[in-house]
Structure formats: structure tokens, C-alpha cells
Design a protein around this motif. Sequence first.
Motif, PDB file in Angstrom:
ATOM      1  N   VAL A 183       0.856  -1.187   0.000  1.00 55.30           N
ATOM      2  CA  VAL A 183       0.000   0.000   0.000  1.00 55.30           C
ATOM      3  C   VAL A 183       0.893   1.238   0.000  1.00 55.30           C
ATOM      4  CG1 VAL A 183      -1.773   1.279   1.276  1.00 55.30           C
ATOM      5  CG2 VAL A 183      -1.816  -1.226   1.236  1.00 55.30           C
ATOM      6  N   PRO A 184       0.596   2.248  -0.824  1.00 58.75           N
ATOM      7  CA  PRO A 184       1.418   3.460  -0.825  1.00 58.75           C
ATOM      8  C   PRO A 184       1.508   4.093   0.557  1.00 58.75           C
ATOM      9  CG  PRO A 184      -0.068   3.454  -2.718  1.00 58.75           C
ATOM     10  CD  PRO A 184      -0.477   2.298  -1.839  1.00 58.75           C
ATOM     11  N   LEU A 185       2.621   4.721   0.815  1.00 59.86           N
ATOM     12  CA  LEU A 185       2.864   5.366   2.102  1.00 59.86           C
ATOM     13  C   LEU A 185       1.805   6.434   2.368  1.00 59.86           C
ATOM     14  CD1 LEU A 185       5.224   5.282   4.276  1.00 59.86           C
ATOM     15  CD2 LEU A 185       6.043   7.371   3.179  1.00 59.86           C
ATOM     16  N   GLY A 186       1.202   6.376   3.565  1.00 56.25           N
ATOM     17  CA  GLY A 186       0.234   7.397   3.959  1.00 56.25           C
ATOM     18  C   GLY A 186       0.957   8.659   4.386  1.00 56.25           C
ATOM     19  N   ARG A 187       0.715   9.754   3.679  1.00 60.52           N
ATOM     20  CA  ARG A 187       1.418  11.011   3.946  1.00 60.52           C
ATOM     21  C   ARG A 187       0.431  12.051   4.464  1.00 60.52           C
ATOM     22  NH1 ARG A 187       6.318  11.087   1.030  1.00 60.52           N
ATOM     23  NH2 ARG A 187       6.571   9.200  -0.247  1.00 60.52           N
ATOM     24  N   PHE A 188       0.831  12.742   5.538  1.00 55.74           N
ATOM     25  CA  PHE A 188      -0.048  13.739   6.128  1.00 55.74           C
ATOM     26  C   PHE A 188       0.754  15.007   6.397  1.00 55.74           C
ATOM     27  CE2 PHE A 188      -1.895   9.658   7.006  1.00 55.74           C
ATOM     28  CZ  PHE A 188      -3.255   9.856   6.794  1.00 55.74           C
ATOM     29  N   ALA A 189       0.313  16.102   5.787  1.00 58.71           N
ATOM     30  CA  ALA A 189       0.884  17.421   6.061  1.00 58.71           C
ATOM     31  C   ALA A 189      -0.076  18.135   7.001  1.00 58.71           C
ATOM     32  CB  ALA A 189       1.070  18.205   4.773  1.00 58.71           C
ATOM     33  N   LEU A 190       0.400  18.473   8.194  1.00 58.68           N
ATOM     34  CA  LEU A 190      -0.468  19.032   9.235  1.00 58.68           C
ATOM     35  C   LEU A 190      -0.005  20.432   9.628  1.00 58.68           C
ATOM     36  CD1 LEU A 190      -0.777  15.864  11.498  1.00 58.68           C
ATOM     37  CD2 LEU A 190      -2.260  16.569   9.604  1.00 58.68           C
ATOM     38  N   ASP A 191      -0.957  21.271   9.941  1.00 60.09           N
ATOM     39  CA  ASP A 191      -0.661  22.629  10.376  1.00 60.09           C
ATOM     40  C   ASP A 191       0.005  22.598  11.750  1.00 60.09           C
ATOM     41  OD1 ASP A 191      -1.709  25.159  12.067  1.00 60.09           O
ATOM     42  OD2 ASP A 191      -1.517  25.713   9.954  1.00 60.09           O
ATOM     43  N   ARG A 192       1.180  23.180  11.832  1.00 64.40           N
ATOM     44  CA  ARG A 192       1.972  23.089  13.071  1.00 64.40           C
ATOM     45  C   ARG A 192       1.273  23.753  14.249  1.00 64.40           C
ATOM     46  NH1 ARG A 192       7.158  22.044  13.163  1.00 64.40           N
ATOM     47  NH2 ARG A 192       7.428  22.724  11.007  1.00 64.40           N
ATOM     48  N   ASP A 193       0.721  24.930  14.049  1.00 63.89           N
ATOM     49  CA  ASP A 193       0.080  25.634  15.160  1.00 63.89           C
ATOM     50  C   ASP A 193      -1.167  24.895  15.624  1.00 63.89           C
ATOM     51  OD1 ASP A 193       2.007  27.601  15.112  1.00 63.89           O
ATOM     52  OD2 ASP A 193       0.884  28.897  13.747  1.00 63.89           O
ATOM     53  N   ALA A 194      -1.943  24.386  14.670  1.00 59.30           N
ATOM     54  CA  ALA A 194      -3.149  23.641  15.045  1.00 59.30           C
ATOM     55  C   ALA A 194      -2.772  22.367  15.784  1.00 59.30           C
ATOM     56  CB  ALA A 194      -3.966  23.304  13.795  1.00 59.30           C
ATOM     57  N   LEU A 195      -1.705  21.725  15.350  1.00 55.50           N
ATOM     58  CA  LEU A 195      -1.261  20.493  15.999  1.00 55.50           C
ATOM     59  C   LEU A 195      -0.870  20.775  17.450  1.00 55.50           C
ATOM     60  CD1 LEU A 195      -0.851  17.515  15.149  1.00 55.50           C
ATOM     61  CD2 LEU A 195       1.546  18.059  14.743  1.00 55.50           C
ATOM     62  N   ALA A 196      -0.180  21.888  17.666  1.00 56.13           N
ATOM     63  CA  ALA A 196       0.219  22.249  19.024  1.00 56.13           C
ATOM     64  C   ALA A 196      -0.995  22.545  19.893  1.00 56.13           C
ATOM     65  CB  ALA A 196       1.142  23.466  18.992  1.00 56.13           C
ATOM     66  N   ALA A 197      -2.099  22.949  19.250  1.00 55.14           N
ATOM     67  CA  ALA A 197      -3.325  23.255  19.983  1.00 55.14           C
ATOM     68  C   ALA A 197      -4.241  22.048  20.106  1.00 55.14           C
ATOM     69  CB  ALA A 197      -4.068  24.398  19.297  1.00 55.14           C
TER      70      ALA A 197
END
Length: 619
Positions: free
Chosen positions: A358-372
Motif C-alpha cells: 500500500v502506498p505510504l500514507g502522507r499527512f501534512a499538518l498545520d503546526r500551530d493547530a497540531l500544538a493546539a
Amino acid sequence: MDSRRPPLSPTCRTLPQYVRHWAETAPDRRAFTFVEYPAPHSRGVHRTLTWRRLDLRVRALAARLAEQAEPGARVALLCPQGTDYVTGFLAALTAGLVAVPLYPPGLPGHTDRLSGVLADARPTAVVTTSRLRQEVQDFCARAVGDEGKDGGGEGRMRIVCADEVPDDNARDWRPVEPDAGATAYLQYTSGSTRAPAGVEITHANVVANARQALTAYGADAHPVTCVGWLPLYHDMGLVLSVAAPVVRGALSVLMDPAAFLNEPVRWLRLLGAHPRAISAAPNFAYDYCVGAVTDAQKADLRLDGVTALINGSEPVRPGTADRFHAAFADRGLPATAHCPSYGLAEATVFVSAARPGVPLGRFALDRDALAAGKALPARPDDPRAVLLAGCGTPAGQRVRIADPVTRAVLSEGEVGEIWVQGPNVGRGYWNRREESERVFGAEFAGGSEAPDGRWLRTGDLGAVLEGQLIVTGRLKDLVIVDGRNHYPQDLEATAQEAHPAVRRDRLAAFAVPGGAGERVVVVAEHARTVSPAELDVRAVVRAVRGAVSSRHGLRLADVVLVPPGTVARTSSGKVSRALTRARYLEGAYPQGGGKAGGTPVGTPPPADAAADSTSRAAG
């Protein structure tokens, strides 16, 4: 997150039962092969046990151990990597004893940990080899005091050399089948955030987890070969290289971690030489192969038969897989072989994994939202985005995300503590009742829809996105400055990309007390490829400070550059932020001004080969 699959067959309840099954049904099939490298550029000497031979050696050693210890007593394994370690572990289980997977004295930087674990586990017997007998005997005597010396005292640990026990020892001995619910072994945690604790893993736990891993990586439906260099005292090394092959009746090919470190192409050659190979390694190992394997060494590699390459570093970043695949794609390596995974010792090891093919699952996440506490998508090319790989789904267990304070179950996209429930979750910590109840006996709060039963609190942070588990960091490692959360691994990733002289995956970011709150410090090793004479410390420090300030809006209080091998690591090779922080506060590294610290730059680094080669995989 739930995933249940039909069980593998045959249906056995313990690893010793599986050993006997394969010895009876496939006696001449290869079970374990240990590859030794006696010379620097040796292609390896293979030493193999068939299932018949393994069964004989296990029963012979089990009979000897049964003479030395009562059922339920602990047996410490202080063997070097190899077939003696495998037989020692399985023999302890066969004799109804509790194995304690450890390592011989001499692992650089981990003498105190070994002494502490021996004092905590209080083993009655120790399994080692004749070559290490005297060293182990002397160490054990010191670890338990004068009463532990050979020749007297109730605390004496009896030394059994696996390679000296004759086959005849098995002739008239009959094992007593252990209860599947009894403790099979104590898996001591790495101690990255606290003192090591022994997780009680039952016979049922390890069989269940082996079957879960086999299902997740497709080994339940197809024959596989397990190829590994992770140390067998490490939870992933033990399950992937011993338990899973025993359950599946598959060949396990082992090599010493130091052999990999000395010449990483050896691992790749073994992967290419065995059909449908499955293996595991941490981030640093994949990057190490990219930098160290030469074009000439690549020329004779064939990697088209590799089924699964497991990476369980916390968190798993897509860039690691991308660099490794770019380096070895022309050797036939499938792009879909990479399987980011998550696990921990408290759950035996395996919890969740991306599936091979299965292709690698890639996730780009907002850094500020992640910290919150929110996992919100961001553009992959946004310099403030956090790029993470998905760790797939569990197999045969349940995973939920919980608010660590209120214990409420969180919805998809919300970041919280990862909780786990399943037959692979251990009984608790050895001799730590209150901590066991808190960690292994958690219950969700309120509401008829709250998941029922007792759950394992992992201490890891994550979220579920698109049905996949995303691991974002450790709860205890969070750096909080001016009310904002920062994940230390994000700071470390930025720092190591800031300048080529910073050694990848060998740095620690942590908070220390300050006058008006917490201050953030980075202690980083410089790359081995950079000579001390060429090292511009001030330029490196400026680059690191600037990158962290630009990307994270955070001013670093101190940046300390140290020689290779200086940043503290656990026995599994994982960077220990807690111990590095303690050393920093004790003054082991010069503070202020971002100078080269620790051992002066130019001083030969300590011997860290064994620790370098054993980062935690899948937990």
C-alpha cells in the motif's frame, strides 16, 4: 479503530508448543540462522538450527534451568546476539520460568541500567555463554553484593552457559506445560522518560502479538523470512526475530547489531538473499544505509523480493522512506515495502502498522493547530507544515484517542493520548502495583457510548486521520513555552536540517527551568564526517537558532554541539531526552553561548557502536 482477522493455524497457546509442533511436522526445515562476520569484509558465516535441532537444544537447556530454579523464578539472559540467546529465551519459557531479556555486561553507557534491572528482577539464574562466563559472574556478584558471589548466600545467581549444556540433558526430561495466562517474560522499558520498568508479558500476550504482527505484514497468507539485526533484548527484535517466526514456522535470519553498524550493506544483502523478507529498523538505520552504502556495494544488490520494511520511530517521517527508496529503487526495492508502525513494550510491542503493498500514507499538518490539539491539513510545501507518515490500523486490538485529563474519547482529527486494548496488552509492571493500575487499568469517563473495559494508557500522543493512526509525540516530552506546545522531535528535525554538520537523529531538544518560565535547549552531536578542525561551531549554532526561530517562533536559550556518541541514549539506542536534560543541568555540557560542549571537540568519542545500532523500532 478495530481490526480482527481469523486466527493463524495451527492453534497453539504458547511458544514452546509451537516449537514442538514445527519439530514434529517440519523437523528438517531451517528455523534460525545466525550470520557471523569474522573479518571486516566477510560475506558472513551462516550457522543454522533446524526445528528438530532447536527443539532438542531448548529441551536440554530447559532441563538444566529447571534444576537451578523453581517454576515462576526469573532467568536473566545475558547472552550475545545469536542462537544461544534464542534457545535460552525459549528454554526459560519451556521450563515454566520467567525470562528477562537483557544484554551482556559491557554495552557502552548502560552498566548502571543493567545493574538496576538485575536488582529489580532478582533473577535466580543467568543464561550466558562460556566465553562470557567469568565476566558475567563477576558482574552479577557486584550487582547483588557479596552475597551474590559463587559459593554462598541466598541471593546467588546461578550461571548457566547455554553452549555447555549437552544434548543428553533432554533425554528423560518432560516439560510441564505453562499456563497461557502466566508471565512468560519481563520486557523492561527503554527508560527514555523514567527508570526502566519490567512489563509482565504472558504466554498468551506474546502469541497474540506475534499473530497480530504476522497478519498485519501479510505473513499469515504467504511464506516469509524474518531478517533482523535489532538486539533480541529489544521488544521489536524479540517479537519479530523470535516469537513471530516460531508462531509462523518461518525462517529467522539474525545478525549482530555491531555487524550492521560496521558495514550496513550486510543487512541489505541478507534482505536480498531471502524471499519475501520482512525486517525492521529505526529512522537512523535507513538514513545510515543511504549515506554509507557505496555504489560498488549497491551493484550486486537485488531487493525486489523485500516484502516489508518496518519503521517504528516516533514519529515516522515520510522523508526517511523517500531517501531510502531513492537510494535503492534501481536495485528493485518496491516503493510499497515501507510500513510505518507504532508500538510499545506495554503492548508486547506491536499495535498498529501500515500494510505492505500500500502506498505510504502522507499527512501534512498545520503546526500551530497540531500544538493546539487539532490535526488539520496543510499544504505539503508550507514551511510550517509538519510532515508525518500514517501508521495504518491495528490488527486484532482496539485503539482510541483520549483526552489525557478528562479521559473522554476524542473524535477523528483531535490529538490526544493513544489508548490500547487487546490480548497483547501486558499484565502490568513487575512489582509496581500503583503504577500498573494507573497505566494498565484506565477507563474512559462518562457517557453510554464511552468504550468499555480497562485500557492501556500509552503516554504517546496521536490522532486518527482517514482511518489511520498518526503518532505525534510523547506526552511527557512536550515543551511548553508562553502557553504554546512544541513537540521536541519537530524542533530536532528543524535543527538537524539547519546545517549539514548536525548529525541526524542524534540530538535532543528539551525544556529547563528559567527565570520567567521554561527555556528550551538543544544538545546536538556533530556529524562524524566533519573533522573537529573543520567545524565552525558558531556558524552551526547560528544556523540552528535561526531555523528554529523562523519555523517555530521560538528562541533557543542554548545550543550545545558535542562529539559523536555524547548525546545520552537508552539501552535500545533511542535518544534519551530526560537523561540528556539531566546531564545538561548537572553541568556535563557547557551552558550559554552555544559552544562545543561535553567532551571537547577533537577528543575521540566513546565506544558507542552497540548503542548506536539499536534504536527502538515499532515502540
